[in-house]
Scaffold this motif. Structure first.
Motif, PDB file in Angstrom:
ATOM      1  N   ILE A  42      53.876   4.210  49.906  1.00  0.00           N
ATOM      2  CA  ILE A  42      53.236   5.493  50.166  1.00  0.00           C
ATOM      3  C   ILE A  42      54.002   6.188  51.289  1.00  0.00           C
ATOM      4  O   ILE A  42      54.164   5.616  52.381  1.00  0.00           O
ATOM      5  CB  ILE A  42      51.760   5.297  50.586  1.00  0.00           C
ATOM      6  N   ALA A  43      54.494   7.382  51.017  1.00  0.00           N
ATOM      7  CA  ALA A  43      55.155   8.183  52.047  1.00  0.00           C
ATOM      8  C   ALA A  43      54.070   8.825  52.913  1.00  0.00           C
ATOM      9  O   ALA A  43      53.096   9.364  52.385  1.00  0.00           O
ATOM     10  CB  ALA A  43      56.025   9.260  51.406  1.00  0.00           C
ATOM     11  N   VAL A  44      54.244   8.727  54.234  1.00  0.00           N
ATOM     12  CA  VAL A  44      53.237   9.261  55.156  1.00  0.00           C
ATOM     13  C   VAL A  44      53.900  10.155  56.203  1.00  0.00           C
ATOM     14  O   VAL A  44      54.946   9.811  56.742  1.00  0.00           O
ATOM     15  CB  VAL A  44      52.420   8.135  55.849  1.00  0.00           C
ATOM     16  N   PRO A  45      53.294  11.318  56.494  1.00  0.00           N
ATOM     17  CA  PRO A  45      53.865  12.206  57.504  1.00  0.00           C
ATOM     18  C   PRO A  45      53.619  11.722  58.935  1.00  0.00           C
ATOM     19  O   PRO A  45      54.379  12.041  59.838  1.00  0.00           O
ATOM     20  CB  PRO A  45      53.167  13.541  57.246  1.00  0.00           C
ATOM     21  N   ASP A  46      52.575  10.928  59.147  1.00  0.00           N
ATOM     22  CA  ASP A  46      52.236  10.416  60.476  1.00  0.00           C
ATOM     23  C   ASP A  46      52.009   8.907  60.356  1.00  0.00           C
ATOM     24  O   ASP A  46      50.939   8.458  59.925  1.00  0.00           O
ATOM     25  CB  ASP A  46      50.987  11.125  60.999  1.00  0.00           C
ATOM     26  N   LEU A  47      53.023   8.137  60.743  1.00  0.00           N
ATOM     27  CA  LEU A  47      52.978   6.691  60.554  1.00  0.00           C
ATOM     28  C   LEU A  47      51.893   6.021  61.404  1.00  0.00           C
ATOM     29  O   LEU A  47      51.177   5.149  60.916  1.00  0.00           O
ATOM     30  CB  LEU A  47      54.355   6.082  60.858  1.00  0.00           C
ATOM     31  N   GLU A  48      51.740   6.448  62.653  1.00  0.00           N
ATOM     32  CA  GLU A  48      50.710   5.849  63.515  1.00  0.00           C
ATOM     33  C   GLU A  48      49.309   6.085  62.969  1.00  0.00           C
ATOM     34  O   GLU A  48      48.464   5.197  62.976  1.00  0.00           O
ATOM     35  CB  GLU A  48      50.827   6.385  64.945  1.00  0.00           C
ATOM     36  N   LEU A  80      47.273  -6.953  51.404  1.00  0.00           N
ATOM     37  CA  LEU A  80      46.050  -6.782  50.629  1.00  0.00           C
ATOM     38  C   LEU A  80      45.611  -8.063  49.922  1.00  0.00           C
ATOM     39  O   LEU A  80      44.712  -8.035  49.108  1.00  0.00           O
ATOM     40  CB  LEU A  80      46.232  -5.666  49.592  1.00  0.00           C
ATOM     41  N   GLY A  81      46.251  -9.175  50.180  1.00  0.00           N
ATOM     42  CA  GLY A  81      45.883 -10.417  49.500  1.00  0.00           C
ATOM     43  C   GLY A  81      46.686 -10.612  48.231  1.00  0.00           C
ATOM     44  O   GLY A  81      47.525 -11.489  48.151  1.00  0.00           O
ATOM     45  N   ASN A  82      46.462  -9.763  47.241  1.00  0.00           N
ATOM     46  CA  ASN A  82      47.170  -9.918  45.966  1.00  0.00           C
ATOM     47  C   ASN A  82      48.454  -9.098  45.902  1.00  0.00           C
ATOM     48  O   ASN A  82      49.273  -9.285  45.016  1.00  0.00           O
ATOM     49  CB  ASN A  82      46.257  -9.545  44.792  1.00  0.00           C
ATOM     50  N   THR A  83      48.638  -8.156  46.833  1.00  0.00           N
ATOM     51  CA  THR A  83      49.858  -7.353  46.905  1.00  0.00           C
ATOM     52  C   THR A  83      49.904  -6.679  48.269  1.00  0.00           C
ATOM     53  O   THR A  83      49.139  -7.027  49.162  1.00  0.00           O
ATOM     54  CB  THR A  83      49.919  -6.321  45.745  1.00  0.00           C
ATOM     55  N   LYS A  84      50.801  -5.717  48.426  1.00  0.00           N
ATOM     56  CA  LYS A  84      50.925  -5.008  49.695  1.00  0.00           C
ATOM     57  C   LYS A  84      51.042  -3.507  49.432  1.00  0.00           C
ATOM     58  O   LYS A  84      51.391  -3.093  48.342  1.00  0.00           O
ATOM     59  CB  LYS A  84      52.200  -5.458  50.433  1.00  0.00           C
ATOM     60  N   LEU A  85      50.749  -2.746  50.464  1.00  0.00           N
ATOM     61  CA  LEU A  85      51.115  -1.335  50.504  1.00  0.00           C
ATOM     62  C   LEU A  85      52.274  -1.235  51.482  1.00  0.00           C
ATOM     63  O   LEU A  85      52.293  -1.930  52.501  1.00  0.00           O
ATOM     64  CB  LEU A  85      49.965  -0.464  51.014  1.00  0.00           C
ATOM     65  N   GLU A  86      53.239  -0.404  51.174  1.00  0.00           N
ATOM     66  CA  GLU A  86      54.340  -0.147  52.096  1.00  0.00           C
ATOM     67  C   GLU A  86      54.201   1.299  52.540  1.00  0.00           C
ATOM     68  O   GLU A  86      54.258   2.217  51.716  1.00  0.00           O
ATOM     69  CB  GLU A  86      55.687  -0.357  51.400  1.00  0.00           C
ATOM     70  N   LEU A  87      53.997   1.497  53.835  1.00  0.00           N
ATOM     71  CA  LEU A  87      53.936   2.844  54.388  1.00  0.00           C
ATOM     72  C   LEU A  87      55.354   3.235  54.776  1.00  0.00           C
ATOM     73  O   LEU A  87      56.042   2.494  55.474  1.00  0.00           O
ATOM     74  CB  LEU A  87      53.009   2.880  55.607  1.00  0.00           C
ATOM     75  N   LEU A  88      55.804   4.389  54.286  1.00  0.00           N
ATOM     76  CA  LEU A  88      57.169   4.855  54.532  1.00  0.00           C
ATOM     77  C   LEU A  88      57.140   6.137  55.345  1.00  0.00           C
ATOM     78  O   LEU A  88      56.353   7.045  55.069  1.00  0.00           O
ATOM     79  CB  LEU A  88      57.871   5.151  53.201  1.00  0.00           C
ATOM     80  N   HIS A  89      58.021   6.189  56.344  1.00  0.00           N
ATOM     81  CA  HIS A  89      58.150   7.383  57.173  1.00  0.00           C
ATOM     82  C   HIS A  89      59.641   7.651  57.358  1.00  0.00           C
ATOM     83  O   HIS A  89      60.427   6.706  57.460  1.00  0.00           O
ATOM     84  CB  HIS A  89      57.451   7.148  58.522  1.00  0.00           C
TER      85      HIS A  89
END
Length: 165
Positions: A42-48, A80-89
């Motif tokens: 997931i691309a995020v404009p504000d990582l914090e 997440l247990g069964n997978t992950k989310l990757e936060l991208l900035h």
């Protein structure tokens, strides 16, 4: 009578499809195998702010921020247990995430990552099947493993990352 009868008619059909052996027999055998979903990016404009949402509001385990200059991104993984989310900035102005966020100001899903057991064999076969790969050779991804990206126009509008398992 309308919806209920349609559901009753379609239920046996669904059972037939799910238990049908001929469905899986139509899939050609490959020299490589698709594995599990590794992550959704997931691309995020504000990582914090995004880290705080998953950690403080939703209670997830969240990694430290890692810079990946070769890919032009900062990454954070949410377990997440069964997978992950990757936060991208974005990391730098030439970051592919910077251009993504210019078009999607509030962020959004950027790609999915699926593991493969043999990334080189996957590349060879996918090229033969006219699937465009966005690099000539695999690059080392956020998990320290070789990765490639498949062109979204060849994958029904989804940027697909394949990662060596």
């Amino acid at each position: 009578s309308g919806l209920l009868s349609r559901l009753q008619i379609s239920a046996p059909t669904l059972r037939t499809l799910s238990s049908s052996k001929s469905f899986s027999q139509n899939i050609p055998s490959c020299l490589w195998k698709l594995g599990r979903l590794n992550h959704v990016a997931i691309a995020v404009p504000d990582l914090e702010k995004a880290q705080s949402l998953y950690k403080d509001v939703l209670g997830a385990q969240v990694s430290e921020t890692v810079a990946l200059p070769e890919h032009g991104v900062y990454t954070v993984f949410v377990e997440l247990g069964n997978t992950k989310l990757e936060l991208l900035h974005p990391l730098g102005e030439k970051s592919p995430i910077a251009s993504f966020l210019q078009k999607n100001k509030t962020g959004g899903m950027h790609h999915i990552c699926i593991e493969v057991d043999d990334i080189k064999a996957a590349m060879t076969e996918l090229k033969k099947k006219k699937i465009r790969i966005l690099s000539e050779e695999p690059k080392i991804g956020a998990h320290g493993k070789p990765v490639i990206f498949l062109h979204p126009k060849d994958c029904h509008g989804v940027l697909v990352e394949l990662e060596q398992a």
